[in-house]
Design an enzyme around this catalytic site. Structure first.
Site, PDB file in Angstrom:
ATOM      1  N   LYS A 116      22.128  19.367 -33.821  1.00  0.00           N
ATOM      2  CA  LYS A 116      22.598  19.419 -35.218  1.00  0.00           C
ATOM      3  C   LYS A 116      21.470  19.772 -36.189  1.00  0.00           C
ATOM      4  O   LYS A 116      21.714  20.273 -37.282  1.00  0.00           O
ATOM      5  CB  LYS A 116      23.268  18.108 -35.588  1.00  0.00           C
ATOM      6  CG  LYS A 116      24.436  17.802 -34.648  1.00  0.00           C
ATOM      7  CD  LYS A 116      25.586  17.148 -35.290  1.00  0.00           C
ATOM      8  CE  LYS A 116      26.829  17.101 -34.413  1.00  0.00           C
ATOM      9  NZ  LYS A 116      26.661  16.908 -32.975  1.00  0.00           N
TER      10      LYS A 116
HETATM   11  C1  LIG Z   1      27.593  17.395 -31.950  1.00  0.00           C
HETATM   12  C2  LIG Z   1      27.147  17.460 -30.541  1.00  0.00           C
HETATM   13  C3  LIG Z   1      27.876  18.179 -29.563  1.00  0.00           C
HETATM   14  C4  LIG Z   1      29.199  18.867 -29.871  1.00  0.00           C
HETATM   15  O1  LIG Z   1      29.037  20.030 -30.647  1.00  0.00           O
HETATM   16  P1  LIG Z   1      30.287  20.673 -31.411  1.00  0.00           P
HETATM   17  O2  LIG Z   1      29.727  21.739 -32.269  1.00  0.00           O
HETATM   18  O3  LIG Z   1      30.882  19.537 -32.220  1.00  0.00           O
HETATM   19  O4  LIG Z   1      31.236  21.173 -30.393  1.00  0.00           O
HETATM   20  C5  LIG Z   1      27.371  18.237 -28.275  1.00  0.00           C
HETATM   21  N1  LIG Z   1      26.226  17.598 -27.941  1.00  0.00           N
HETATM   22  C6  LIG Z   1      25.504  16.902 -28.843  1.00  0.00           C
HETATM   23  C7  LIG Z   1      24.266  16.214 -28.405  1.00  0.00           C
HETATM   24  C8  LIG Z   1      25.933  16.805 -30.174  1.00  0.00           C
HETATM   25  O5  LIG Z   1      25.218  16.083 -31.057  1.00  0.00           O
END
Ligand SMILES: *Cc1c(COP(=O)(O)O)cnc(C)c1O
Length: 502
Positions: A116
């Protein structure tokens, strides 16, 4: 370039407005009305640039109401070597396991050690510039309800960004000890963190209510502030994610593993469908992607949707070792459906209404066939996830976290069942140290483990000799700055007090 709403395409706003607003007033999501097109020569040119150069070019093609120097400034502030531990924030590591080749795209070298950061390090800069264009530079107040990862990534992104203030609420018993410590020790002069007596839904409901309460909005107005959102459906979070797919492709081509123009697959551990959707936009722009492999944990609502065309969230919810993928409503799927239905806003609106009222919708044959032609859906449970972590480490000396392991497992099954040996980008979304307990359990099967989170980090380091990311190592000695615990109905007062306008 203008942006339309997925549920009413007569809505048309500029990029700055789409980012400032977050969501369209009719409830739809903003999508670009046309997608920039890159030739092989354009990709070749990208391949000669570093990550920031690639980002500047791609962002500029979508944000045509920003000047190039505004975009350059946003990119330069976001992806520094200091924040991402080197000049390439999204490196690709080649790995072979169980006879299957993988190009692992590591997206967790940022300040909170999860993917993120790739979007939330740049969103605050895009947002403040968007607000300058659309709202005369009012101060943006960001409210976040979090179940862990997003709150910390948003705090790090908005920390000390001029013209912003961020307040994060989390359920007091609903986050891991490490996540709690990450948030409660947050630095920055414009940040506030507060625990809520209740669960994640209580925190989320509280935030949504504050956003729409008139007397609070009025108080903000008179203080020259406005509410804004760092939500994962904001176009300003999706757009930066397109960059790393181009970047990974260029890096793999530069390494000689593929020729420029050769097709690749991508495999993404998926929750809200944002990350994998970014790879779809990259393909629409001209990146040669053959198949999108959508990897889920036991909450496999997307696997079923890809296979049947029926989206049904009326099912058991599982708490898994890959908690960031424990999601039954994947919001960003709405954007894919809009594009695959040839911009049929009426159909998207009907599906989303059905999802809200009955938790279920079914797309027609045309859309269903397009989905299953492009996407492969697979899932694995916690036992298989841990087994994959163990195999990857013991046989290939690659230590991965639980979310990445889901992608690896699903990808290996994809290769076995299809025989498709196309070079594949497997997306790695978190540092293994962010989920030390589960990773340790997987690597040290059956051994006794320490209780304390930091002792677990230490033991994982001892067992694997992989370096602990600096931001996690530094946490241990950080002072707690925030230890408020309040009832959900005290949230409005807490917000006004934090902003100094109570
Ligand atoms: C948010 C997240 C995901 C999922 O990603 P999306 O864009 O919501 O599909 C997968 N792995 C981690 C570690 C995350 O923080």
């Amino acid at each position: 370039m203008m942006y339309n709403s997925t549920t009413d395409k007569s809505v048309s706003v500029s990029a700055a407005q789409a980012i400032a607003q977050g969501i369209s007033s009719d409830g739809g999501l903003f999508v670009p009305c046309e997608i920039p097109s890159y030739s092989l020569d354009d990709i070749k040119e990208l391949a000669s640039l570093d990550y920031c150069g690639r980002a500047k070019k791609i962002l500029a093609d979508y944000l045509d109401d920003f000047t190039q120097s505004e975009i350059d400034e946003c990119v330069a502030k976001a992806y520094t070597a200091e924040k991402f531990g080197g000049s390439n924030p999204a490196p690709v590591v080649f790995c072979e396991n169980g006879g299957v080749n993988m190009n692992i795209l590591e997206l967790w070298h940022g300040p909170t050690c999860a993917f993120k950061d790739m979007a939330l390090q740049i969103l605050p800069h895009l947002l403040t510039k968007s607000l300058k264009k659309t709202s005369n530079g009012k101060k943006a107040v960001i409210l976040v309800a979090t179940s862990g990862d997003t709150g910390k990534a948003a705090l790090e992104g908005f920390k000390d960004v001029d013209g912003t203030q961020i307040i994060v609420f989390y359920p007091v018993d609903g986050v891991s000890p490490m996540q709690k410590h990450q948030m409660n020790t947050q630095l920055g002069g414009n940040v506030n963190v507060c625990a809520i007596k209740g669960n994640f839904d209580d925190a989320q409901t509280g935030v949504k209510e504050i956003f729409t309460t008139d007397y609070i909005i009025d108080k903000l107005k008179s203080g020259n502030m406005l509410f804004s959102s760092a939500n994962s459906i904001n176009w300003g979070r999706l757009l930066p994610q397109i960059v790393y797919y181009f970047s990974a492709y260029c890096d793999i081509a530069n390494s000689g593993r593929i020729k420029l123009g050769e097709q690749v697959n991508v495999c993404v551990p998926t929750g809200n469908f944002g990350n994998i959707l970014a790879s779809y936009y990259a393909m629409k722009m001209g990146l040669p992607v053959k198949k999108f492999i959508c990897a889920s944990n036991s909450n496999n609502v997307l696997t079923d949707f890809i296979n049947t065309g029926v989206y049904d969230k009326n099912r058991s919810f599982y708490t898994t070792v890959s908690p960031s993928m424990d999601i039954l409503v994947s919001s960003n799927l709405e954007r894919l459906l809009y594009h695959l239905s040839d911009n049929d806003d009426k159909a998207v609106s009907e599906w989303m209404t059905a999802l809200k009222s009955g938790g279920r919708y079914e797309v027609g044959d045309e859309v269903k066939n397009r989905v299953s032609k492009l996407f492969f859906g697979g899932f694995c449970n916690d036992g298989e996830t841990k087994k994959t972590i163990n195999n990857m480490f013991s046989e290939s000396s690659y230590l991965c976290d639980t979310h990445t392991a889901v992608a690896v497992n699903v990808y290996q099954n994809y290769v076995k069942s299809t025989g498709d040996n196309t070079e594949t980008i497997v997306v790695s979304t978190a540092s293994p140290y962010k989920f030390s307990r589960s990773v340790l359990e997987a690597v040290c099967e059956g051994e006794a483990l320490p209780e304390n989170e930091f002792d677990m980090v230490e033991q994982l380091n001892k067992v694997t000799s992989r370096p602990v990311p600096a931001p996690l190592a530094a946490l241990k000695d950080r002072q707690v700055r925030f230890n408020n615990v309040i009832a959900a109905n005290e949230m409005p007062e807490y917000v006004l007090k934090s902003l100094g306008i109570n």
